[in-house]
Design an enzyme around this catalytic site. Structure first.
Site, PDB file in Angstrom:
ATOM      1  N   CYS A 194       0.882  -1.165   0.000  1.00 46.18           N
ATOM      2  CA  CYS A 194       0.000   0.000   0.000  1.00 46.18           C
ATOM      3  C   CYS A 194       0.920   1.215   0.000  1.00 46.18           C
ATOM      4  CB  CYS A 194      -0.957  -0.034   1.193  1.00 46.18           C
ATOM      5  SG  CYS A 194      -0.152  -0.091   2.807  1.00 46.18           S
ATOM      6  N   ALA A 195       0.512   2.306   0.599  1.00 45.96           N
ATOM      7  CA  ALA A 195       1.362   3.493   0.610  1.00 45.96           C
ATOM      8  C   ALA A 195       2.595   3.283   1.489  1.00 45.96           C
ATOM      9  CB  ALA A 195       0.575   4.704   1.079  1.00 45.96           C
TER      10      ALA A 195
END
Length: 162
Positions: A80-81
Protein backbone atom coordinates in the site's frame (compact mmCIF):
# COMPACT_ATOMS: atom_id res chain seq x y z
CA UNK A 1 -9.60 -20.75 12.44
CA UNK A 2 -6.47 -19.87 10.50
CA UNK A 3 -2.98 -20.68 11.70
CA UNK A 4 -1.52 -17.74 9.78
CA UNK A 5 -0.83 -14.51 11.68
CA UNK A 6 0.85 -11.16 11.07
CA UNK A 7 4.06 -12.51 12.58
CA UNK A 8 4.22 -15.04 9.72
CA UNK A 9 4.44 -12.33 7.07
CA UNK A 10 7.71 -11.81 5.27
CA UNK A 11 8.82 -8.42 3.99
CA UNK A 12 10.98 -7.60 0.98
CA UNK A 13 13.08 -4.46 0.50
CA UNK A 14 12.55 -2.12 -2.43
CA UNK A 15 16.11 -2.81 -3.58
CA UNK A 16 15.63 -6.56 -3.62
CA UNK A 17 12.30 -6.31 -5.45
CA UNK A 18 13.78 -3.90 -8.02
CA UNK A 19 16.68 -6.29 -8.60
CA UNK A 20 14.29 -9.20 -9.11
CA UNK A 21 12.09 -7.21 -11.50
CA UNK A 22 15.13 -6.14 -13.53
CA UNK A 23 16.35 -9.73 -13.73
CA UNK A 24 13.11 -11.00 -15.28
CA UNK A 25 13.81 -11.98 -18.90
CA UNK A 26 12.32 -9.46 -21.31
CA UNK A 27 11.30 -12.30 -23.59
CA UNK A 28 9.31 -14.05 -20.85
CA UNK A 29 5.58 -14.04 -21.64
CA UNK A 30 4.66 -13.35 -18.01
CA UNK A 31 6.67 -12.48 -14.96
CA UNK A 32 6.91 -15.00 -12.14
CA UNK A 33 6.30 -12.11 -9.73
CA UNK A 34 2.90 -10.47 -9.22
CA UNK A 35 2.68 -7.11 -7.47
CA UNK A 36 -0.66 -6.19 -5.94
CA UNK A 37 -1.16 -2.52 -5.07
CA UNK A 38 -3.94 -2.18 -2.50
CA UNK A 39 -3.92 1.60 -2.17
CA UNK A 40 -7.34 3.21 -2.45
CA UNK A 41 -7.75 6.85 -3.52
CA UNK A 42 -4.07 7.37 -2.67
CA UNK A 43 -3.18 5.39 -5.83
CA UNK A 44 -2.56 8.68 -7.66
CA UNK A 45 0.94 9.71 -8.67
CA UNK A 46 2.33 6.45 -9.99
CA UNK A 47 2.66 2.73 -9.48
CA UNK A 48 5.19 -0.07 -9.80
CA UNK A 49 5.42 -1.12 -13.44
CA UNK A 50 3.31 -4.16 -14.14
CA UNK A 51 1.49 -4.04 -10.81
CA UNK A 52 -2.20 -4.79 -10.45
CA UNK A 53 -4.36 -2.27 -8.62
CA UNK A 54 -6.87 -3.90 -6.27
CA UNK A 55 -8.11 -1.22 -3.85
CA UNK A 56 -8.30 -2.52 -0.29
CA UNK A 57 -11.98 -1.57 -0.26
CA UNK A 58 -12.56 -4.25 -2.96
CA UNK A 59 -10.19 -6.88 -1.61
CA UNK A 60 -12.78 -9.00 0.22
CA UNK A 61 -14.67 -9.89 -2.96
CA UNK A 62 -11.57 -9.88 -5.24
CA UNK A 63 -9.42 -12.26 -3.15
CA UNK A 64 -10.88 -15.51 -4.57
CA UNK A 65 -10.29 -14.18 -8.09
CA UNK A 66 -6.72 -13.20 -7.19
CA UNK A 67 -6.03 -16.69 -5.89
CA UNK A 68 -7.20 -18.16 -9.20
CA UNK A 69 -5.41 -15.68 -11.46
CA UNK A 70 -2.13 -15.69 -9.51
CA UNK A 71 -1.90 -19.43 -8.98
CA UNK A 72 1.04 -19.78 -11.40
CA UNK A 73 3.06 -16.94 -9.90
CA UNK A 74 6.07 -17.88 -7.79
CA UNK A 75 5.87 -14.73 -5.68
CA UNK A 76 3.03 -12.35 -4.84
CA UNK A 77 4.05 -8.98 -3.40
CA UNK A 78 1.44 -6.84 -1.65
CA UNK A 79 1.87 -3.16 -0.86
CA UNK A 80 0.00 0.00 0.00
CA UNK A 81 1.36 3.49 0.61
CA UNK A 82 3.51 2.59 3.64
CA UNK A 83 2.89 -1.18 3.93
CA UNK A 84 2.08 -0.79 7.60
CA UNK A 85 -1.62 -1.66 7.54
CA UNK A 86 -3.41 -2.28 4.23
CA UNK A 87 -0.52 -4.14 2.53
CA UNK A 88 0.12 -6.59 5.38
CA UNK A 89 -3.61 -7.00 5.97
CA UNK A 90 -4.15 -7.83 2.28
CA UNK A 91 -1.32 -10.38 2.28
CA UNK A 92 -2.77 -11.96 5.40
CA UNK A 93 -6.27 -12.12 3.87
CA UNK A 94 -4.86 -13.68 0.71
CA UNK A 95 -2.91 -16.32 2.65
CA UNK A 96 -5.85 -17.13 4.92
CA UNK A 97 -8.21 -17.51 1.97
CA UNK A 98 -5.71 -19.80 0.24
CA UNK A 99 -5.55 -21.85 3.43
CA UNK A 100 -9.35 -21.90 3.74
CA UNK A 101 -9.92 -23.19 0.21
CA UNK A 102 -7.04 -25.64 0.45
CA UNK A 103 -4.81 -24.12 -2.23
CA UNK A 104 -1.11 -25.08 -1.97
CA UNK A 105 0.37 -22.98 0.78
CA UNK A 106 3.14 -20.55 1.30
CA UNK A 107 6.83 -21.10 1.67
CA UNK A 108 7.92 -20.32 5.19
CA UNK A 109 10.83 -17.88 5.43
CA UNK A 110 14.16 -18.11 3.67
CA UNK A 111 14.86 -17.94 -0.02
CA UNK A 112 14.71 -15.01 -2.37
CA UNK A 113 11.87 -13.22 -4.05
CA UNK A 114 11.60 -14.82 -7.46
CA UNK A 115 13.09 -18.13 -6.34
CA UNK A 116 10.89 -21.16 -5.96
CA UNK A 117 11.39 -24.83 -5.33
CA UNK A 118 9.42 -27.91 -6.17
CA UNK A 119 7.91 -29.46 -3.09
CA UNK A 120 8.65 -32.94 -4.35
CA UNK A 121 7.31 -35.23 -7.01
CA UNK A 122 3.66 -34.70 -7.82
CA UNK A 123 3.25 -31.70 -5.51
CA UNK A 124 2.64 -28.11 -6.46
CA UNK A 125 5.19 -25.34 -6.10
CA UNK A 126 4.78 -23.23 -3.01
CA UNK A 127 3.92 -19.63 -3.69
CA UNK A 128 5.70 -17.03 -1.60
CA UNK A 129 3.59 -14.12 -0.40
CA UNK A 130 5.50 -11.07 0.81
CA UNK A 131 4.92 -7.40 1.66
CA UNK A 132 6.97 -4.54 0.22
CA UNK A 133 8.72 -2.86 3.15
CA UNK A 134 7.96 0.88 3.17
CA UNK A 135 5.28 0.54 0.50
CA UNK A 136 5.03 2.75 -2.54
CA UNK A 137 6.12 5.81 -0.58
CA UNK A 138 9.62 4.40 -0.06
CA UNK A 139 9.63 2.76 -3.49
CA UNK A 140 9.00 6.04 -5.31
CA UNK A 141 11.69 7.85 -3.29
CA UNK A 142 14.31 5.69 -4.99
CA UNK A 143 12.62 4.46 -8.17
CA UNK A 144 9.93 7.03 -8.99
CA UNK A 145 11.90 8.55 -11.87
CA UNK A 146 12.96 5.12 -13.20
CA UNK A 147 10.59 4.43 -16.10
CA UNK A 148 11.76 0.82 -16.22
CA UNK A 149 10.38 0.21 -12.72
CA UNK A 150 7.68 2.84 -12.18
CA UNK A 151 4.81 4.01 -14.38
CA UNK A 152 2.82 7.22 -14.16
CA UNK A 153 5.05 8.80 -11.52
CA UNK A 154 4.09 12.44 -10.95
CA UNK A 155 6.74 14.60 -9.36
CA UNK A 156 4.23 17.14 -8.06
CA UNK A 157 2.44 14.48 -6.02
CA UNK A 158 5.59 13.22 -4.30
CA UNK A 159 8.06 16.10 -4.08
CA UNK A 160 6.54 18.47 -1.57
CA UNK A 161 7.99 21.96 -1.45
CA UNK A 162 10.57 21.51 -4.18
Amino acid sequence: MSTISLSDLEFVSREHLAQQLRSQPASAPASSIAIIDVRDSDHVGGHIKGSTWVPSSQLDHKTPELIRTLKDKDVVVFHCALSQQRGPSAALRYLREKERVGVAGREEGGGEVGKNEEDGEGKEKKQRVVVLRGGFTEWQEKYGRDGGLTEGWERDVWEFGT
